[in-house]
Design a protein around this motif. Structure first.
Motif, mmCIF file in Angstrom:
data_model
loop_
_atom_site.group_PDB
_atom_site.id
_atom_site.type_symbol
_atom_site.label_atom_id
_atom_site.label_comp_id
_atom_site.label_asym_id
_atom_site.label_seq_id
_atom_site.Cartn_x
_atom_site.Cartn_y
_atom_site.Cartn_z
ATOM 1 N N SER A 239 0.829 -1.210 0.000
ATOM 2 C CA SER A 239 0.000 0.000 0.000
ATOM 3 C C SER A 239 0.860 1.255 0.000
ATOM 4 O O SER A 239 0.429 2.317 -0.458
ATOM 5 N N PHE A 240 2.106 1.137 0.506
ATOM 6 C CA PHE A 240 3.014 2.286 0.561
ATOM 7 C C PHE A 240 3.835 2.445 -0.719
ATOM 8 O O PHE A 240 4.664 3.349 -0.809
ATOM 9 N N LEU A 241 3.623 1.587 -1.698
ATOM 10 C CA LEU A 241 4.410 1.649 -2.931
ATOM 11 C C LEU A 241 4.100 2.929 -3.696
ATOM 12 O O LEU A 241 2.950 3.175 -4.076
ATOM 13 N N PRO A 242 5.108 3.793 -3.967
ATOM 14 C CA PRO A 242 4.856 4.989 -4.773
ATOM 15 C C PRO A 242 4.518 4.584 -6.211
ATOM 16 O O PRO A 242 5.196 3.752 -6.806
ATOM 17 N N VAL A 243 3.453 5.142 -6.748
ATOM 18 C CA VAL A 243 3.020 4.809 -8.109
ATOM 19 C C VAL A 243 2.579 6.082 -8.822
ATOM 20 O O VAL A 243 2.178 7.059 -8.175
ATOM 21 N N PRO A 244 2.638 6.095 -10.143
ATOM 22 C CA PRO A 244 2.089 7.239 -10.873
ATOM 23 C C PRO A 244 0.576 7.286 -10.725
ATOM 24 O O PRO A 244 -0.068 6.263 -10.529
ATOM 25 N N GLY A 245 0.031 8.496 -10.782
ATOM 26 C CA GLY A 245 -1.419 8.633 -10.718
ATOM 27 C C GLY A 245 -1.934 9.108 -9.382
ATOM 28 O O GLY A 245 -3.124 9.382 -9.244
ATOM 29 N N THR A 246 -1.048 9.214 -8.381
ATOM 30 C CA THR A 246 -1.456 9.755 -7.085
ATOM 31 C C THR A 246 -0.923 11.181 -6.966
ATOM 32 O O THR A 246 0.017 11.569 -7.661
ATOM 33 N N GLU A 247 -1.532 11.947 -6.063
ATOM 34 C CA GLU A 247 -1.194 13.372 -5.972
ATOM 35 C C GLU A 247 0.030 13.638 -5.124
ATOM 36 O O GLU A 247 0.584 14.740 -5.159
ATOM 37 N N ALA A 248 0.460 12.668 -4.337
ATOM 38 C CA ALA A 248 1.611 12.878 -3.449
ATOM 39 C C ALA A 248 2.321 11.560 -3.247
ATOM 40 O O ALA A 248 1.885 10.512 -3.733
ATOM 41 N N LEU A 249 3.422 11.620 -2.509
ATOM 42 C CA LEU A 249 4.148 10.403 -2.158
ATOM 43 C C LEU A 249 3.646 9.882 -0.817
ATOM 44 O O LEU A 249 3.223 10.666 0.044
ATOM 45 N N PRO A 250 3.696 8.575 -0.612
ATOM 46 C CA PRO A 250 3.333 8.051 0.713
ATOM 47 C C PRO A 250 4.381 8.448 1.734
ATOM 48 O O PRO A 250 5.484 8.880 1.387
ATOM 49 N N SER A 251 4.050 8.298 3.014
ATOM 50 C CA SER A 251 5.000 8.571 4.093
ATOM 51 C C SER A 251 4.863 7.488 5.133
ATOM 52 O O SER A 251 3.937 6.675 5.091
ATOM 53 N N ALA A 252 5.771 7.496 6.089
ATOM 54 C CA ALA A 252 5.712 6.499 7.155
ATOM 55 C C ALA A 252 4.423 6.622 7.953
ATOM 56 O O ALA A 252 3.987 5.663 8.592
ATOM 57 N N ALA A 253 3.787 7.785 7.908
ATOM 58 C CA ALA A 253 2.569 8.015 8.680
ATOM 59 C C ALA A 253 1.297 7.738 7.895
ATOM 60 O O ALA A 253 0.205 7.731 8.464
ATOM 61 N N GLY A 254 1.409 7.503 6.591
ATOM 62 C CA GLY A 254 0.197 7.285 5.805
ATOM 63 C C GLY A 254 0.508 6.833 4.394
ATOM 64 O O GLY A 254 1.534 7.198 3.820
ATOM 65 N N CYS A 255 -0.400 6.015 3.828
ATOM 66 C CA CYS A 255 -0.155 5.421 2.509
ATOM 67 C C CYS A 255 -1.061 5.980 1.418
ATOM 68 O O CYS A 255 -1.143 5.419 0.329
#
Length: 392
Positions: A239-255
């Motif tokens: 769920s924390f994998l950075p992928v194209p199509g999202t508005e931001a990068l995940p962080s340790a505090a949220g995916c």
């Protein structure tokens, strides 16, 4: 160095019990053929196993035969009882079975996640206790709990992960105090993979990955026939994998900026609404599952929705394929089950265009029962390890 007599007895008993478990009731003669043991050795072990209560006479091999050689022996299924508990954000599912895995009772109930965590945990404990009572399970040996979040592989503790309902940790702490049975805690996605590997879509495969699509997103990894948990229990936290199509990068505090932001239930529901779909969710399931089920009957809008969803899911499957080369990705969770073979086929075609490694994509064969089936298998393994003795 030859085994001592006591060690040899333990090994022989385990061998006989495994044959009885896999094949069902057998005569002493059949046990001799399967184990290669002598007549006196089989006679001794049958007597020994009957004395422990693990084996009993369940019939005779033919109406024209009488005497000890005609007796048919089977595992005493009520020698120990097992339970599985699948806890979700706002619900819990329980199942109780005998030592052979035969279901005796099962139940589901909503859990008020807005109430005090102690009260919410009590609701889930009460569901399990009621199911045990309904099953008449007087010899509860092992309970396996499937929960979202990270489970420490060394201690079995459910870690305090961001977004995990507080009542989950209270429940896991309360169960050992309320039950005399052993309590085993495992990540829900890992339990689904155990079930798919043993009795589901990945049966006969030594290597595969399971992609869980539900309220949240996760993965489980089986390599060389073994579930791989990672050092901290976090293997498969895709769920924390950075992928194209999202508005931001995940962080340790949220995916939310990771794969979860594309194929988690909320994201899939938003996608369905954008395509003009409507659906009525069933109880105890994420709303996105209803949209996916309704899509094939929604004409061009449904087709476009499923195509775009498959594009998103293929990004996660491609990451698993490129790193692990598992040969098979099983789509599980409520959304994977709702998509069925149609979504799996779409994802497989898109995955073939993204990754040069040949990877099959299959839907879960067990659907919503995968976590509970995996829990029962895990509880049964624990009970049999103690009652049958260690493997050779």
């Amino acid at each position: 160095m030859p085994a001592s007599p006591s060690t040899a007895r333990v090994i022989n008993d385990r061998l006989a019990l495994e044959h009885l478990q896999r094949r069902g009731p057998l005569t002493a003669g059949q046990l001799r053929e399967l184990t290669g043991l002598s007549r006196p050795t089989v006679a001794d072990l049958v007597d020994r196993l009957q004395h422990t209560g693990l084996v009993r006479v369940v019939g005779e091999s033919g109406s024209d035969r009488r005497g000890p050689n005609a007796r048919v022996y089977g595992i005493a299924a009520d020698r120990a009882h097992l339970a599985g508990l699948d806890i979700r954000t706002g619900s819990a599912f329980a199942v109780v079975a005998d030592l052979l895995g035969e279901t005796l009772a099962e139940a589901a109930a909503p859990v008020d996640e807005e109430s005090d965590p102690r009260e919410a945990a009590e609701q889930a404990v009460a569901l399990l206790e009621h199911t045990v009572e309904e099953a008449g399970a007087t010899r509860l040996h092992s309970v396996a709990v499937g929960a979202p979040g990270l489970v420490d592989p060394a201690t079995g503790e459910l870690r305090d992960t961001s977004g995990l309902p507080a009542w989950h940790r209270r429940l896991v702490t309360a169960l050992p105090r309320r039950l005399t049975a052993a309590v085993l805690v495992e990540n829900e996605t890992n339990l689904a993979a155990v079930a798919e590997h043993r009795i589901g879509a990945a049966r006969g495969r030594d290597d595969f990955a399971l992609l869980w699509l539900g309220l949240s997103v996760g993965a489980a990894v089986v390599i060389g026939g073994r579930l791989r948990r990672g050092v901290s229990g976090g293997a498969g936290e895709i769920s924390f994998l950075p992928v194209p199509g999202t508005e931001a990068l995940p962080s340790a505090a949220g995916c939310d900026g990771g794969l979860h932001g594309l194929v988690g239930s909320a994201a899939v529901s938003r996608l369905a609404v954008l395509h003009g779909l409507t659906a009525e969710p069933a109880p105890h399931e994420p709303p996105a599952a209803a949209y996916i089920r309704a899509a094939p009957g929604a004409g061009g809008a449904g087709t476009r929705f499923l195509d775009e969803l498959a594009d998103r899911v293929a990004l996660g499957a491609a990451a698993l394929a490129a790193v692990l080369d598992p040969g098979l990705v099983v789509l599980s969770g409520e959304l994977g089950h709702a998509g069925g073979p149609g979504l799996a086929a779409r994802v497989e075609r898109r995955l073939a265009a993204l990754c040069p490694l040949r990877t099959d994509v299959a839907p879960s064969a067990l659907g919503g029962a995968a976590v509970l089936r995996g829990a029962l298998l895990t509880a049964r393994d624990a009970a049999q390890e103690e009652l049958f003795g260690p493997r050779a």
